[in-house]
Design a protein around this motif. Structure first.
Motif, PDB file in Angstrom:
ATOM      1  N   ARG A  82      -0.140   9.731   5.844  1.00  0.00           N
ATOM      2  CA  ARG A  82      -0.407   8.576   6.705  1.00  0.00           C
ATOM      3  C   ARG A  82       0.162   8.792   8.099  1.00  0.00           C
ATOM      4  O   ARG A  82      -0.455   8.446   9.104  1.00  0.00           O
ATOM      5  CB  ARG A  82       0.264   7.329   6.126  1.00  0.00           C
ATOM      6  CG  ARG A  82      -0.648   6.433   5.358  1.00  0.00           C
ATOM      7  CD  ARG A  82       0.129   5.194   4.939  1.00  0.00           C
ATOM      8  NE  ARG A  82      -0.666   4.386   4.038  1.00  0.00           N
ATOM      9  CZ  ARG A  82      -1.523   3.454   4.430  1.00  0.00           C
ATOM     10  NH1 ARG A  82      -1.679   3.169   5.717  1.00  0.00           N
ATOM     11  NH2 ARG A  82      -2.220   2.785   3.563  1.00  0.00           N
TER      12      ARG A  82
ATOM     13  N   LYS B 114      -6.393  10.318   0.345  1.00  0.00           N
ATOM     14  CA  LYS B 114      -6.240   9.415  -0.794  1.00  0.00           C
ATOM     15  C   LYS B 114      -6.214  10.206  -2.089  1.00  0.00           C
ATOM     16  O   LYS B 114      -6.645  11.352  -2.132  1.00  0.00           O
ATOM     17  CB  LYS B 114      -7.425   8.449  -0.853  1.00  0.00           C
ATOM     18  CG  LYS B 114      -7.571   7.560   0.360  1.00  0.00           C
ATOM     19  CD  LYS B 114      -8.850   6.749   0.243  1.00  0.00           C
ATOM     20  CE  LYS B 114      -9.196   6.074   1.553  1.00  0.00           C
ATOM     21  NZ  LYS B 114     -10.635   5.813   1.645  1.00  0.00           N
TER      22      LYS B 114
ATOM     23  N   LEU C  76       1.830  10.749   0.135  1.00  0.00           N
ATOM     24  CA  LEU C  76       0.814   9.906   0.775  1.00  0.00           C
ATOM     25  C   LEU C  76       1.314   9.338   2.104  1.00  0.00           C
ATOM     26  O   LEU C  76       0.578   9.246   3.085  1.00  0.00           O
ATOM     27  CB  LEU C  76       0.410   8.760  -0.155  1.00  0.00           C
ATOM     28  CG  LEU C  76      -0.413   9.158  -1.388  1.00  0.00           C
ATOM     29  CD1 LEU C  76      -0.608   7.961  -2.305  1.00  0.00           C
ATOM     30  CD2 LEU C  76      -1.771   9.733  -0.977  1.00  0.00           C
TER      31      LEU C  76
ATOM     32  N   ILE D 265      -2.911   1.335  -4.588  1.00  0.00           N
ATOM     33  CA  ILE D 265      -3.299   2.694  -4.232  1.00  0.00           C
ATOM     34  C   ILE D 265      -4.777   2.727  -3.835  1.00  0.00           C
ATOM     35  O   ILE D 265      -5.639   2.230  -4.560  1.00  0.00           O
ATOM     36  CB  ILE D 265      -3.098   3.635  -5.450  1.00  0.00           C
ATOM     37  CG1 ILE D 265      -1.654   3.547  -5.976  1.00  0.00           C
ATOM     38  CG2 ILE D 265      -3.462   5.071  -5.103  1.00  0.00           C
ATOM     39  CD1 ILE D 265      -0.606   4.034  -5.011  1.00  0.00           C
ATOM     40  N   SER D 266      -5.069   3.317  -2.665  1.00  0.00           N
ATOM     41  CA  SER D 266      -6.466   3.506  -2.242  1.00  0.00           C
ATOM     42  C   SER D 266      -7.008   4.759  -2.902  1.00  0.00           C
ATOM     43  O   SER D 266      -6.354   5.799  -2.893  1.00  0.00           O
ATOM     44  CB  SER D 266      -6.550   3.686  -0.725  1.00  0.00           C
ATOM     45  OG  SER D 266      -5.889   2.631  -0.076  1.00  0.00           O
TER      46      SER D 266
ATOM     47  N   HIS E 247     -14.818  -0.041  -0.980  1.00  0.00           N
ATOM     48  CA  HIS E 247     -13.615   0.743  -1.259  1.00  0.00           C
ATOM     49  C   HIS E 247     -13.024   0.381  -2.614  1.00  0.00           C
ATOM     50  O   HIS E 247     -13.282  -0.698  -3.142  1.00  0.00           O
ATOM     51  CB  HIS E 247     -12.584   0.608  -0.139  1.00  0.00           C
ATOM     52  CG  HIS E 247     -12.218  -0.802   0.195  1.00  0.00           C
ATOM     53  ND1 HIS E 247     -12.767  -1.481   1.250  1.00  0.00           N
ATOM     54  CD2 HIS E 247     -11.373  -1.651  -0.400  1.00  0.00           C
ATOM     55  CE1 HIS E 247     -12.266  -2.694   1.294  1.00  0.00           C
ATOM     56  NE2 HIS E 247     -11.423  -2.832   0.308  1.00  0.00           N
TER      57      HIS E 247
ATOM     58  N   ALA F 119      -4.720   8.730  -9.455  1.00  0.00           N
ATOM     59  CA  ALA F 119      -4.108   7.427  -9.188  1.00  0.00           C
ATOM     60  C   ALA F 119      -3.770   6.735 -10.511  1.00  0.00           C
ATOM     61  O   ALA F 119      -2.664   6.201 -10.693  1.00  0.00           O
ATOM     62  CB  ALA F 119      -5.045   6.557  -8.361  1.00  0.00           C
TER      63      ALA F 119
ATOM     64  N   HIS G 100      -9.503   0.102  -4.763  1.00  0.00           N
ATOM     65  CA  HIS G 100      -8.049   0.063  -4.772  1.00  0.00           C
ATOM     66  C   HIS G 100      -7.577  -0.180  -6.198  1.00  0.00           C
ATOM     67  O   HIS G 100      -8.168  -1.012  -6.902  1.00  0.00           O
ATOM     68  CB  HIS G 100      -7.522  -1.066  -3.877  1.00  0.00           C
ATOM     69  CG  HIS G 100      -7.740  -0.833  -2.417  1.00  0.00           C
ATOM     70  ND1 HIS G 100      -7.502  -1.797  -1.464  1.00  0.00           N
ATOM     71  CD2 HIS G 100      -8.165   0.262  -1.740  1.00  0.00           C
ATOM     72  CE1 HIS G 100      -7.773  -1.298  -0.265  1.00  0.00           C
ATOM     73  NE2 HIS G 100      -8.185  -0.056  -0.406  1.00  0.00           N
TER      74      HIS G 100
ATOM     75  N   LYS H 133      -8.302   8.626   5.692  1.00  0.00           N
ATOM     76  CA  LYS H 133      -6.951   8.660   5.136  1.00  0.00           C
ATOM     77  C   LYS H 133      -6.983   9.593   3.930  1.00  0.00           C
ATOM     78  O   LYS H 133      -7.961   9.613   3.200  1.00  0.00           O
ATOM     79  CB  LYS H 133      -6.622   7.222   4.699  1.00  0.00           C
ATOM     80  CG  LYS H 133      -5.233   6.954   4.278  1.00  0.00           C
ATOM     81  CD  LYS H 133      -4.941   5.443   4.283  1.00  0.00           C
ATOM     82  CE  LYS H 133      -5.734   4.650   3.266  1.00  0.00           C
ATOM     83  NZ  LYS H 133      -5.517   3.210   3.331  1.00  0.00           N
TER      84      LYS H 133
ATOM     85  N   ASP I  93      -9.803   7.802  -3.422  1.00  0.00           N
ATOM     86  CA  ASP I  93     -10.762   8.606  -2.678  1.00  0.00           C
ATOM     87  C   ASP I  93     -12.066   8.679  -3.454  1.00  0.00           C
ATOM     88  O   ASP I  93     -12.162   9.390  -4.446  1.00  0.00           O
ATOM     89  CB  ASP I  93     -10.176  10.014  -2.500  1.00  0.00           C
ATOM     90  CG  ASP I  93     -11.052  10.867  -1.602  1.00  0.00           C
ATOM     91  OD1 ASP I  93     -11.965  10.305  -0.954  1.00  0.00           O
ATOM     92  OD2 ASP I  93     -10.832  12.071  -1.540  1.00  0.00           O
TER      93      ASP I  93
ATOM     94  N   HIS J 277       0.839  -1.196   0.000  1.00  0.00           N
ATOM     95  CA  HIS J 277       0.000   0.000   0.000  1.00  0.00           C
ATOM     96  C   HIS J 277       0.875   1.249   0.000  1.00  0.00           C
ATOM     97  O   HIS J 277       1.677   1.431   0.921  1.00  0.00           O
ATOM     98  CB  HIS J 277      -0.869   0.060   1.267  1.00  0.00           C
ATOM     99  CG  HIS J 277      -1.798  -1.088   1.421  1.00  0.00           C
ATOM    100  ND1 HIS J 277      -3.001  -1.162   0.775  1.00  0.00           N
ATOM    101  CD2 HIS J 277      -1.705  -2.223   2.151  1.00  0.00           C
ATOM    102  CE1 HIS J 277      -3.617  -2.286   1.118  1.00  0.00           C
ATOM    103  NE2 HIS J 277      -2.842  -2.957   1.946  1.00  0.00           N
ATOM    104  N   ASP J 278       0.698   2.077  -0.994  1.00  0.00           N
ATOM    105  CA  ASP J 278       1.299   3.419  -1.027  1.00  0.00           C
ATOM    106  C   ASP J 278       2.825   3.449  -0.929  1.00  0.00           C
ATOM    107  O   ASP J 278       3.384   4.504  -0.640  1.00  0.00           O
ATOM    108  CB  ASP J 278       0.768   4.306   0.132  1.00  0.00           C
ATOM    109  CG  ASP J 278      -0.734   4.458   0.098  1.00  0.00           C
ATOM    110  OD1 ASP J 278      -1.333   4.176  -0.950  1.00  0.00           O
ATOM    111  OD2 ASP J 278      -1.306   4.856   1.131  1.00  0.00           O
TER     112      ASP J 278
END
Ligand code: AMP
Ligand code: ZN
Ligand code: FE
Length: 286
Positions: free
Chosen positions: A100, A170, A96, A63-64, A74, A176, A76, A168, A66, A37-38
């Motif tokens: 976090r 995003k 990012l 990548i999450s 969600h 992304a 991703h 978070k 938004d 993640h990220d």
């Protein structure tokens, strides 16, 4: 067999990149992708280990996005075959990661007010060099005896709507996708069923809009994805000429029911998928 989604201790998995490759070798997997993640910081080690253990490795990231989705869904997006030396990619991921860390600080403050304090030192020790996530916080809370297990930590404190939850920062889906494509990656929608749309038609409309923004493919083999969903996605991919990917989403001991390669037991992702993805990548970027 292959596995194109897994996490190392550079994000919220429990294994080092080297340990992942070693495990893949023992399982007889031919190709694996690291999709932390990220962060892409685990990739150099991952690739080196791939050479030592003779496992084919694919550099990746998850990548999450938004976006508002129904039923706590969600989105991703995976970047596969990314150029992990890309400056733009590094800069965006750095941003990012920074966000976090700020979020982790806020969660810590909330936990303090709730009389279940953990310190920043404990958190950094737990996360190591990795991207700090709620699973790290949950683990510390279990160790300190505040909760009986990781799911209780989420239920009582950390999940959306719980008292120590923090959103978070995003990327928007457009950004992304752009980031991944600018880093010469294939952009794959991870676990599409987890967008949690009530109907497949709605998911399909959403996928079409992502394709218009540059999405290359769908992850259709995934631990716990209902077979019917896999079938429907497979038809859609065929129809829209999308690439197909598959991964277990292995996190090591942090999600102990999910096994590398085989997921919840019945996953088996053929090598052919990797060859098709590679070919698609070559056509686009070579
Ligand atoms: P974060 O990136 O900090 O928002 O944390 C996301 C991670 O927390 C993902 O790996 C999730 O699988 C994990 N997670 C989210 N909800 C739960 C839950 N209820 N129980 C255990 N792990 C969870
Ligand atoms: Zn994860
Ligand atoms: Fe994911």
């Amino acid at each position: 067999m292959i596995d194109l989604q897994m996490h190392s201790n550079f994000s919220d998995g429990s294994d080092t990149p080297t340990a992942l490759v070693k495990k893949a070798r023992e399982l007889g997997l031919t190709t694996i992708a690291l999709t932390d993640h990220d962060t892409i910081d685990g990739i150099p080690e991952f690739i080196e280990a791939g050479k030592s253990y003779q496992v084919n490795t694919v550099p990746g990231v998850e990548i999450s996005v938004d976006t508002k989705l129904p039923n706590n869904g969600h989105m991703h997006i995976l970047g596969l075959f990314i150029d992990f030396n890309s400056k733009e990619l590094k800069d965006t991921l750095h941003f990012l990661l920074n966000e976090r860390n700020k979020r982790a600080n806020k969660i810590i403050q909330k936990l303090e007010q709730l009389n279940v304090p953990i310190t920043l030192e404990e958190l950094h020790a737990e996360a190591g060099e990795g991207a700090i996530g709620r699973p790290h916080i949950a683990k510390i809370m279990v160790r300190k005896g505040y909760v009986k297990d990781i799911s209780a930590a989420f239920e009582i404190y950390l999940k959306k709507g719980a008292p120590a939850y923090m959103d978070k920062v995003k990327l928007e889906e457009e950004d992304a996708l752009k980031m991944i494509k600018n880093a010469n990656g294939l952009a794959i929608l991870a676990h599409p069923h987890l967008m949690n749309y009530d109907t497949f038609e709605e998911a399909q409309d959403r996928i079409r809009s992502l394709v218009d923004l540059g999405l290359d493919g769908l992850e259709i083999f995934y631990s716990g994805m209902p077979q019917q969903y896999t079938n429907m996605l497979s038809k859609l991919a065929d129809w829209l000429d999308l690439a197909i990917s598959g991964g277990s989403d292995f996190h090591g001991d942090n999600k102990d029911k999910i096994k590398m390669g085989s997921g919840l037991g019945d996953l088996a992702i053929p090598d052919e998928l990797y060859y098709n993805l590679k070919e698609r990548w070559e056509k686009q970027y070579l």
